[in-house]
Motif scaffolding. Structure first.
Motif, short mmCIF file in Angstrom:
data_model
loop_
_atom_site.label_atom_id
_atom_site.label_comp_id
_atom_site.label_asym_id
_atom_site.label_seq_id
_atom_site.Cartn_x
_atom_site.Cartn_y
_atom_site.Cartn_z
N PRO A 1 11.75 25.22 8.70
CA PRO A 1 13.06 24.69 8.32
C PRO A 1 13.38 23.40 9.09
O PRO A 1 12.87 23.19 10.19
N ILE A 2 14.24 22.58 8.49
CA ILE A 2 14.63 21.33 9.15
C ILE A 2 16.05 21.50 9.68
O ILE A 2 16.95 21.88 8.94
N ARG A 3 16.21 21.23 10.98
CA ARG A 3 17.54 21.34 11.59
C ARG A 3 18.04 19.93 11.91
O ARG A 3 17.35 19.17 12.58
N ASN B 1 13.35 19.34 14.26
CA ASN B 1 14.69 18.92 14.67
C ASN B 1 14.88 17.43 14.40
O ASN B 1 14.18 16.61 15.00
N PHE C 1 10.43 24.86 13.96
CA PHE C 1 11.50 24.05 13.37
C PHE C 1 11.16 22.57 13.52
O PHE C 1 10.46 22.19 14.44
#
Lengths: 130, 101
Positions: free
Chosen positions: B7-9, B91, B89
């Motif tokens: 996922p991209i935060r 970030n 992740f």
């Protein structure tokens, strides 16, 4: 170069901070002052001393004119290479600090998450519709 | 290559402020870049053209625009050292115009 001359140059900061636009004029001043002192010690003819004094006065006049001109028109030209280097380094450090602060915020749970980058296109369409 | 896309935060102000401030072409270019990054966060091609700043990366995704990111990776399990770490992740730390630098 004698220790005394080195001390004077160190005190005036000439040649230590990289070149600014006035560096050549500062060096010329230092050379002319050294020349006048040498002429006095060597008991040289008076006309030679006057010539050096005229050159020194012209050089100082030009220095102050250039200083005031650049201070008013293009003050960044007066900054030395060392100063520019220090500023660039400081900006890099600030950028790193900002990135570090953002990374810490994310680690602490302050973020917006998407599972798939293609969802970004939907967000932009929503934005355009609104 | 990771079997599951990490996922991209995004940093908090990204969607509140920066995303909408981007032009249409910049949004498309950033989306394409992030799709590519998500497919393979350790893509040598991306990492070679990105500038590394400590543990962060910077990449010009469109002339005049730069994105900064870091990778949150899992610790490799002691029994599977050969497998290496996996990206947990991505970030996204900043997106800015080079004019602002």
């Amino acid at each position: 170069m004698s220790a005394a001359v080195k001390d004077i140059l160190r005190a005036t900061d000439i040649g230590r901070s990289g070149s600014s636009i006035l560096n050549q004029l500062q060096w010329t001043t230092a050379i002319l002052v050294a020349g006048i002192l040498s002429l006095v010690f060597a008991k040289s003819p008076c006309w030679l001393l006057i010539l050096f004094a005229v050159l020194l006065t012209s050089n100082l006049g030009l220095f102050w004119y250039a200083y005031i001109y650049f201070a008013r028109k293009k003050h960044e030209a007066l900054r030395s290479e060392k100063f520019e280097h220090d500023i660039a380094k400081l900006e890099q450090e600030m950028e790193k600090l900002q990135l570090h602060a953002r990374a810490t915020e994310i680690e602490r749970g302050s973020f917006a998450e998407i599972a798939d980058a293609t969802k970004l296109t939907e967000r932009s369409k929503k934005g355009k519709r609104a | 290559m990771s079997p599951i896309k990490p996922p991209i935060r995004f940093y908090k102000e990204f969607f509140e402020r920066d995303w909408d401030a981007l032009g249409e072409h910049e949004q498309e270019a950033l989306t394409d870049f992030l799709k590519h990054l998500q497919e393979n966060p350790n893509d040598p091609q991306i990492l070679a053209s990105a500038e590394r700043k400590g543990s962060y990366y910077a990449y010009v995704f469109r002339p005049g625009w730069i994105v900064y990111w870091s990778l949150a990776e899992t610790e490799p399990a002691s029994m599977s050292l050969l497998k290496g770490s996996e990206v947990k992740f991505i970030n996204i730390l900043d997106v800015k115009s080079l004019k602002d630098l």
